[in-house]
Design a protein around this motif. Structure first.
Motif, PDB file in Angstrom:
ATOM      1  N   THR A 148       0.823  -1.214   0.000  1.00 40.58           N
ATOM      2  CA  THR A 148       0.000   0.000   0.000  1.00 40.58           C
ATOM      3  C   THR A 148       0.859   1.267   0.000  1.00 40.58           C
ATOM      4  O   THR A 148       0.314   2.371  -0.074  1.00 40.58           O
ATOM      5  N   SER A 185      -6.006  -2.392  -1.349  1.00 42.11           N
ATOM      6  CA  SER A 185      -4.577  -2.222  -1.044  1.00 42.11           C
ATOM      7  C   SER A 185      -3.807  -1.729  -2.266  1.00 42.11           C
ATOM      8  O   SER A 185      -2.978  -0.812  -2.178  1.00 42.11           O
ATOM      9  N   ILE A 187      -4.548   1.843  -3.096  1.00 46.07           N
ATOM     10  CA  ILE A 187      -3.810   2.770  -2.224  1.00 46.07           C
ATOM     11  C   ILE A 187      -2.354   2.869  -2.674  1.00 46.07           C
ATOM     12  O   ILE A 187      -1.767   3.947  -2.695  1.00 46.07           O
ATOM     13  N   GLN A 195      -8.005   4.482  -7.732  1.00 48.09           N
ATOM     14  CA  GLN A 195      -7.136   4.957  -6.673  1.00 48.09           C
ATOM     15  C   GLN A 195      -7.950   5.230  -5.408  1.00 48.09           C
ATOM     16  O   GLN A 195      -9.166   5.418  -5.470  1.00 48.09           O
ATOM     17  N   VAL A 196      -7.264   5.253  -4.287  1.00 45.89           N
ATOM     18  CA  VAL A 196      -7.861   5.708  -3.029  1.00 45.89           C
ATOM     19  C   VAL A 196      -7.225   7.044  -2.700  1.00 45.89           C
ATOM     20  O   VAL A 196      -5.990   7.163  -2.628  1.00 45.89           O
ATOM     21  N   ILE A 215      -7.521   5.448   3.759  1.00 45.93           N
ATOM     22  CA  ILE A 215      -6.196   4.824   3.709  1.00 45.93           C
ATOM     23  C   ILE A 215      -5.774   4.360   5.096  1.00 45.93           C
ATOM     24  O   ILE A 215      -5.318   3.223   5.289  1.00 45.93           O
ATOM     25  N   ARG A 257      -5.235   0.412   6.257  1.00 45.99           N
ATOM     26  CA  ARG A 257      -3.922  -0.079   6.692  1.00 45.99           C
ATOM     27  C   ARG A 257      -3.976  -0.662   8.104  1.00 45.99           C
ATOM     28  O   ARG A 257      -3.276  -1.631   8.413  1.00 45.99           O
TER      29      ARG A 257
END
Length: 827
Positions: free
Chosen positions: A149, A416, A419, A477-478, A484, A488
């Motif tokens: 990530t 993931s 990110i 995309q993030v 995010i 994580r």
């Protein structure tokens, strides 16, 4: 220091290193080194303690030395960039693995930097690694996924030359294994020349294991390297002084404590394996009561203890200061304890591979003998040991069943990657399909997953929190920092009940226990934990505060996941041993020790042959009992019991109560059931199995509970941040709400479908039930009507008694029943 260190070629340097530690490379190790130099990926299969680690680790070291032949140019202050990722299934093993890998680096005087990155690593080290990764890194599947990530790490990860997956059999067939497959696919995308090697000691399906490891279209050549398959092994049973002809489970074998203590006393160091964490706590206390002078010389080890406690125990084993450690599977893997002389297994390990794995913890050297003593918790388990020994001799180790495209894991992986720099849909779809797990992923399923992470699917479109991935210029995309961070913090597929830390009031942490257990305790309640008797003080800030207590425990913590099902291979071997006994063949001291029990079973009922199913109908004061013995394992029997009860009730109105164990199940009814007629009505037929299972069990409620795990992995629910974890009841309520919404407004939701499939596959083992019913359909049904409860039926009757409220203690009641039956058996 190695001789001729600055002059010798890499092969000679390696030979000199082995000589310096008193070893000589084995042929299979050299074979792996050559294969690695030639660009191969592969799987090394060799018995525990025979040098698997060095067989794969030396390959990258030799290659680097050949590419850098002048040691005068090696600069430890400028270590090479990332070359090797070593994936371990347990973060508790990372430190020990790092120590093992460091020895050749130091011995060969290489300028490599070796570090670990797991959930236990310090934040300062993780921050440093985000800037520059070490030359070699020991990590876990979760930490590897987390690294993916970080877009700024991708360039360094693209330089990885080799990924080595330790104990691949532990990950294979699990969602953590699927997570590893997806991460490997990403690394191969970053570096098409990547070499992938796996290590395993106990696998029955090597070709499938290799395919899952290297993907369905490997970039280079692959091979399986067989090392030492048959290490010297000495298995022995601790036969009770008196065999109960009417055995029962539940006292977990503590009557055998004196004999176990004698075994421990005869050797330098011992690992005592129990199948559950609760059993380790109880056995540790019993051993200490048997030998009070052993205080400080014996210890306890399981996964819920604090890291510092576990490390202290592991260091004590290595240093030889501990006489014995009572443990669970937390010491099954990887950790190299050459000092261990003996392994003791309490109760059946439920599988030949697991027994072999644990035996290998002793004599952890290629030429040493692994010695294991088996302690039965009831007499019939001796048959299981005899069966396991036969399976090991014949090489019939358990195959790991593979999972097929779990979409919750895929959804997590997609977020993931979004990110970590983002992706284009078609490219990631093609990459994902290079894994064995997702090779059959359809375009429709892929689009469903994308829709789920982009807008929450059909049901959650109106809620922005579930619009995790954005599409920017055709790239997924993030972009939101909150998404995010939450992702994580919750990467991984390990899902368990919410847990709390258990601490002394002055702050020292003992470990963790499940909230569902701790929340039921009142102030002053005493329980065993970390080998000590403690009493509850209070629960505050997601921690249970305790103090040392005296007297006896009121309870013992129970952790989820402790039940291990009897393997298919061991079930078949168990039926063969009983078949032999039916023919008068008692082979081995275990079977001979059971001669009295088997004689009574044969005299009062029968011993079924391999092509027979034994059914016993017995009238007791509690009702009419039907005992059925397929010998297929507890999970299969739970499903079969519910199935038969449902099918019988369709043509004979009655109610049933039931109990199950690994050998059979009992149905109790107030009415006498004509079981021969029931068979003619198809109660044992494999037809319509899945439909009948779904009707007879609360399949919706089971699917809801399974959905909680899926919702957690897929990112629908978040356990919260450290120190602010949500309760298990809160998480269950949240997942139930999602389940109900999807069921009502989005019936085609693929996560709902997955939860139902997982209930059938894993909680009910529907495929194995179908195989059992197919086998039974081809068998002869033997219906016996003994006058008394038989040895095979007695443990099931005891399990039924546990459900009843009685003024007598269970043990006292059972003792009287045993005495009455023994008196009848003598006449």
């Amino acid at each position: 220091m190695l001789k001729r260190a600055n002059l010798a070629k890499p092969a000679q340097r390696v030979d000199d290193y082995f000589a310096s530690i008193g070893w000589k490379p084995f042929r299979f190790q050299r074979s792996v080194w050559r294969a690695y130099q030639n660009g191969f990926s592969g799987l090394v299969h060799s018995a525990t303690g025979t040098g698997k680690t060095l067989s794969v680790w030396m390959g990258p070291l030799i290659k680097w030395m050949r590419e850098n032949p002048d040691p005068s140019k090696w600069n430890p202050k400028r270590p090479p960039p990332l070359k090797v990722l070593w994936i371990t299934p347990l973060r508790a093993l990372a430190g020990d693995t790092e120590n093992s890998l460091r020895q050749p680096i130091d011995g060969l005087q290489l300028p490599w930097r070796l570090e670990s990155r797991t959930g236990d690593s310090k934040a300062s080290m993780k921050a440093r690694q985000l800037k520059r990764l070490p030359t070699a890194m020991v990590t876990t599947p979760e930490s590897l996924s987390l690294m993916l990530t970080h877009e700024k790490l991708l360039e360094q990860l693209s330089g990885v030359e080799a990924v080595i997956v330790d104990e691949w059999h532990e990950l294979l067939g699990t969602k953590r294994g699927i997570q590893t497959e997806l991460a490997l696919a990403r690394l191969r995308k970053l570096n098409p020349q990547l070499r992938t090697w796996g290590l395993s000691a106990t696998l029955g399906n090597l070709n499938q294991a290799l395919d899952s490891l290297v993907g369905n279209s490997p970039m280079g050549p692959v091979r399986i390297v067989e090392g030492y398959r048959k290490k010297k092994l000495k298995l022995e049973s601790v036969i009770p002084n008196r065999i109960d002809r009417f055995p029962w489970s539940g006292h977990i074998g503590t009557k055998m404590v004196p004999q176990v203590a004698e075994l421990i006393e005869q050797v330098g160091s011992t690992l005592v394996f129990a199948n559950t964490r609760s059993q380790t706590e109880i056995w540790y206390q019993h051993l200490l009561a048997q030998r009070p002078d052993w205080a400080g010389q014996i210890a306890i080890h399981h996964g819920s203890l604090d890291t510092t406690v576990r490390r202290w125990v592991e260091d004590g084993l290595r240093g030889g200061s501990l006489r014995a450690v009572v443990c669970t599977s937390s010491l099954d893997l990887g950790v190299d304890f050459t000092a261990v002389d003996l392994v003791i297994q309490i109760g059946s390990p439920k599988g030949a591979a697991r027994l072999l794995q644990r035996a290998g913890r002793s004599g952890h050297q290629p030429d040493a003998t692994s010695r294991l003593a088996f302690v039965p918790t009831n007499a019939i388990e001796l048959i299981e040991l005899a069966a396991a020994q036969d399976a090991i001799k014949q090489g019939h180790l358990e195959a790991r069943r593979l999972l097929n495209k779990p979409l919750d894991v895929l959804a997590q992986h997609v977020v993931s990657i979004a990110i970590g720099g983002g992706f284009e849909s078609s490219a990631l779809h093609s990459e994902v399909r290079t894994t064995v797990a997702y090779q059959s992923l359809s375009d429709e399923e892929w689009q469903w997953v994308l829709d789920f992470v982009v807008r929450g699917g059909d049901s959650l479109t109106a809620y922005p929190d579930f619009h995790r991935v954005k599409i920017v210029d055709a790239k997924h995309q993030v972009t939101e920092r909150r998404t995010i961070t939450a992702h994580r913090m919750n990467i991984g597929t390990i899902v368990s009940d919410a847990s709390m830390q258990v601490k002394f009031q002055k702050g020292k942490t003992l470990g963790t226990a499940e909230e569902s257990f701790l929340s039921k305790l009142k102030a002053g309640d005493r329980f065993l934990f970390a080998g000590r008797l403690v009493s509850m003080l209070r629960i505050r800030d997601n921690a249970a505060y305790v103090k040392l207590a005296t007297g006896g425990p009121d309870t013992v913590p129970r952790w989820m996941g402790g039940r291990m099902p009897l393997s298919t291979e061991l079930s078949a071997a168990l039926r063969r041993k009983i078949h032999e006994a039916s023919q008068g063949q008692l082979i081995g001291r275990e079977m001979k020790s059971l001669a009295g029990l088997l004689e009574v079973q044969q005299r009062w009922s029968s011993l079924p042959r391999e092509d027979e199913l034994l059914v016993e109908k017995i009238k007791t004061r509690d009702g009419f009992q039907i005992f059925i013995f397929p010998f297929e394992g507890r999970l299969v029997h739970e499903g079969l019991a519910a199935l038969l009860a449902y099918r019988i009730s369709r043509f004979r109105k009655t109610t049933f109560t039931m109990a199950c164990n690994d050998h059979g199940f009992v149905l109790q009814s107030p009415h006498d059931i004509d079981f021969a007629a029931a068979i003619s009505h198809g109660v044992l037929s494999p037809r319509n199995l899945v439909d009948d299972i779904l009707r007879c069990m609360n399949a919706t409620e089971m699917a809801k509970r399974q959905f909680r795990q899926i919702a957690r992995v897929a990112g629908l629910i978040q356990p919260g941040f450290p120190g602010q974890r949500k309760s298990s009841s809160h998480l269950q309520a949240s997942s139930n709400l999602f389940f109900d919404v999807f069921a009502q407004y989005d019936p085609g939701n693929l996560l709902i479908e997955q939860s139902r499939r997982e209930v059938l596959d894993f909680q009910l083992e529907a495929t194995r039930m179908m195989d059992a019913l197919d086998r039974i359909a081809a068998s002869r049904i033997v219906i016996e009507t003994p006058e008394k409860i038989t040895p095979f039926a007695f443990p099931l009757l005891v399990d039924k008694l546990r459900e009843r409220v009685s003024s007598e203690t269970l043990a006292d009641r059972i003792s009287r029943m045993q005495a009455d039956l023994e008196e009848s058996a003598r006449t």
